[in-house]
Enzyme design. Structure first.
Site, PDB file in Angstrom:
ATOM      1  N   CYS A  36     -27.132  -6.632 -35.562  1.00 12.37           N
ATOM      2  CA  CYS A  36     -26.014  -6.050 -36.304  1.00 12.37           C
ATOM      3  C   CYS A  36     -24.983  -7.139 -36.568  1.00 12.37           C
ATOM      4  O   CYS A  36     -24.399  -7.685 -35.623  1.00 12.37           O
ATOM      5  CB  CYS A  36     -25.393  -4.902 -35.511  1.00 12.37           C
ATOM      6  SG  CYS A  36     -26.592  -3.616 -35.050  1.00 12.37           S
ATOM      7  N   ARG A  62     -27.171   6.341 -30.634  1.00 11.69           N
ATOM      8  CA  ARG A  62     -27.015   5.081 -29.910  1.00 11.69           C
ATOM      9  C   ARG A  62     -25.808   5.143 -28.979  1.00 11.69           C
ATOM     10  O   ARG A  62     -24.715   5.510 -29.396  1.00 11.69           O
ATOM     11  CB  ARG A  62     -26.836   3.929 -30.905  1.00 11.69           C
ATOM     12  CG  ARG A  62     -26.759   2.551 -30.260  1.00 11.69           C
ATOM     13  CD  ARG A  62     -26.543   1.479 -31.314  1.00 11.69           C
ATOM     14  NE  ARG A  62     -27.477   1.643 -32.416  1.00 11.69           N
ATOM     15  CZ  ARG A  62     -27.250   1.215 -33.665  1.00 11.69           C
ATOM     16  NH1 ARG A  62     -26.112   0.610 -33.956  1.00 11.69           N
ATOM     17  NH2 ARG A  62     -28.149   1.398 -34.596  1.00 11.69           N
ATOM     18  N   CYS A  90     -25.789   3.893 -41.164  1.00 14.99           N
ATOM     19  CA  CYS A  90     -25.452   3.991 -39.749  1.00 14.99           C
ATOM     20  C   CYS A  90     -23.973   4.341 -39.676  1.00 14.99           C
ATOM     21  O   CYS A  90     -23.130   3.602 -40.196  1.00 14.99           O
ATOM     22  CB  CYS A  90     -25.739   2.654 -39.069  1.00 14.99           C
ATOM     23  SG  CYS A  90     -25.189   2.529 -37.350  1.00 14.99           S
ATOM     24  N   CYS A 123      -6.136  -0.146 -37.382  1.00 12.83           N
ATOM     25  CA  CYS A 123      -6.884   0.822 -36.574  1.00 12.83           C
ATOM     26  C   CYS A 123      -6.432   0.728 -35.112  1.00 12.83           C
ATOM     27  O   CYS A 123      -6.573  -0.317 -34.475  1.00 12.83           O
ATOM     28  CB  CYS A 123      -8.379   0.550 -36.680  1.00 12.83           C
ATOM     29  SG  CYS A 123      -9.000   0.492 -38.388  1.00 12.83           S
ATOM     30  N   CYS A 152      -8.577  -0.779 -32.107  1.00 10.80           N
ATOM     31  CA  CYS A 152      -9.289  -2.045 -32.282  1.00 10.80           C
ATOM     32  C   CYS A 152      -8.505  -3.236 -31.739  1.00 10.80           C
ATOM     33  O   CYS A 152      -7.325  -3.424 -32.068  1.00 10.80           O
ATOM     34  CB  CYS A 152      -9.601  -2.262 -33.760  1.00 10.80           C
ATOM     35  SG  CYS A 152     -10.640  -3.723 -34.055  1.00 10.80           S
ATOM     36  N   CYS A 177     -28.701  -5.128 -39.768  1.00 10.28           N
ATOM     37  CA  CYS A 177     -27.687  -4.172 -40.206  1.00 10.28           C
ATOM     38  C   CYS A 177     -26.392  -4.934 -40.425  1.00 10.28           C
ATOM     39  O   CYS A 177     -25.995  -5.755 -39.586  1.00 10.28           O
ATOM     40  CB  CYS A 177     -27.491  -3.087 -39.148  1.00 10.28           C
ATOM     41  SG  CYS A 177     -26.200  -1.872 -39.541  1.00 10.28           S
ATOM     42  N   CYS A 192      -7.549  -9.231 -38.336  1.00 11.22           N
ATOM     43  CA  CYS A 192      -7.827  -8.196 -39.332  1.00 11.22           C
ATOM     44  C   CYS A 192      -6.526  -7.617 -39.868  1.00 11.22           C
ATOM     45  O   CYS A 192      -5.589  -7.354 -39.102  1.00 11.22           O
ATOM     46  CB  CYS A 192      -8.673  -7.093 -38.699  1.00 11.22           C
ATOM     47  SG  CYS A 192      -9.159  -5.808 -39.871  1.00 11.22           S
TER      48      CYS A 192
END
Length: 391
Positions: free
Chosen positions: A109, A272, A202, A69, A72, A142, A65
């Site tokens: 998801c 969740r 979400c 972040c 992550c 999702c 990626c």
């Protein structure tokens, strides 16, 4: 405890607590913890009974990626030894999804690393959504693909997506300390795009990144204002090879207080328990089911969870039941779309202003000596591998 009685009454009325009340939940003592869980549990059962919704993650594209972040394992510059692979084909993703559905998952998801999808990526994911829906009757899908451009949410909705996930993660004030390659406002904009396209939004948070109690309350209040249908509460998994790899700030008791505060602020949404529950809640996971009405089944994006069978046994042993595809997750007023009024707060009260009384100080944070690195296991099975998934 007057505080808890007040919060239960507000939760049953969908009324927003004050900031001081939310902070006070986080500052309660371990001696009061079971009282906090029991109070938040009344709110959870009022809106969701004893049902637990199961969700299943499929990592469509792992690693590499360009975003930075800090939390992550897939970030730019990460040296965590995670699986790295490009896009799964629709039939591969559908096979992975089917394993989760067979294990009891109601929602699949679909997640892909990256800043956000290109139009070609949206085409690819749209085909995957259609394939999964064709092969699994009644399943919800999702998508979680990063920042959305204009029109992309509508295209995902047309392809059959039911929801879109994009977490705020932390407070606006501290967001720049966690990520520099995009902004907090970018994330808010994507959640609003999902709402506007008719997708169920979400959006949640990550706890344990060194944030203050005030930061936790800020992000949960911001989520309440955005009004998503689902709020995943992640507990940081400190991967070696990431900037936050040494952050071990959570205890099981603190995790329960965070979940309780989230339930009081967002009483009628799907709360969740997401990534990190096995690492930080550990043997206290069953208590968390009294606060949250939804969990992920099996593994996460780049880390392994407890066995899917153990998840199901935990739910049954705690006296809860898995929510079926024929059951509606959200309370009637939310399922009918009655609470989505363009981003306003759902509920009958304005919440009031922050009072003048200071909340009691929170307990001391954990230290590196408390690290449970033995519980952080990189995913080596399921999507992107030749091994059977954990579902």
């Amino acid at each position: 405890m007057d505080l808890l009685n007040t919060l239960v009454d507000k939760g049953l009325r969908r009324e927003l607590p004050t900031r001081d009340e939310a902070l006070a939940v986080l500052a309660t003592s371990d001696d009061d913890l079971l009282d906090v869980v029991a109070a938040a549990g009344k709110v959870r059962r009022h809106w969701f009974g004893r049902r637990v919704k199961l969700n299943y993650l499929v990592n469509l594209k792992s690693g590499l990626c360009p975003e930075d972040c800090s939390y992550c394992s897939q970030r730019l510059g990460s040296t965590a030894g995670i699986l790295k692979y490009t896009w799964l084909k629709p039939d591969q993703a559908s096979d992975a999804a089917a394993a989760g559905v067979a294990g009891g998952a109601k929602r699949v998801c679909l997640v892909a690393s990256g800043r956000g999808p290109t139009d070609r990526d949206v085409d690819r994911v749209s085909e995957t959504i259609r394939t999964i829906k064709d092969n699994n009757e009644g399943v919800e899908v999702c998508a979680c693909l990063g920042l959305l451009s204009d029109g992309q949410a509508e295209r995902l909705r047309e392809a059959g997506a039911d929801a879109y996930n994009h977490n705020l993660n932390t407070s606006e004030a501290t967001y720049g300390e966690i990520t520099t390659t995009h902004t907090y406002e970018d994330r808010v904009d994507t959640v609003q795009k999902a709402h506007a396209a008719g997708l169920s939004a979400c959006s949640g948070l990550i706890a344990g990144m060194g944030e203050s109690d005030e930061d936790l309350v800020d992000v949960v209040f911001s989520l309440r204002e955005l009004d998503p249908d689902s709020v995943p509460v992640n507990f940081l998994i400190p991967f070696e090879g990431t900037p936050l790899g040494k952050e071990w700030n959570l205890t099981p008791q603190r995790c329960l207080r965070i979940l309780a505060m989230t339930r009081f602020v967002c009483p009628d949404v799907e709360v969740r328990i997401a990534g990190g529950r096995e690492v930080h809640l550990r043997t206290m996971q069953p208590l968390a089911l009294h606060l949250a009405n939804s969990i992920f089944l099996g593994d996460y994006l780049t880390s392994e969870g407890q066995a899917g069978k153990a998840d199901l046994e935990m739910i049954a042993d705690a006296g809860f039941e898995v929510e079926g595809t024929d059951q509606v997750t959200l309370p009637e007023h939310r399922a009918a779309g009655g609470c989505h009024d363009g981003g306003g707060v759902c509920g009958s009260g304005d919440g009031g202003a922050c009072g003048s009384d200071a909340a009691p100080e929170a307990s001391e944070p954990r230290t590196a000596a408390d690290a449970r690195t033995d519980l952080v296991a990189v995913r080596r099975r399921g999507a992107g591998t030749d091994l059977a998934p954990n579902a």
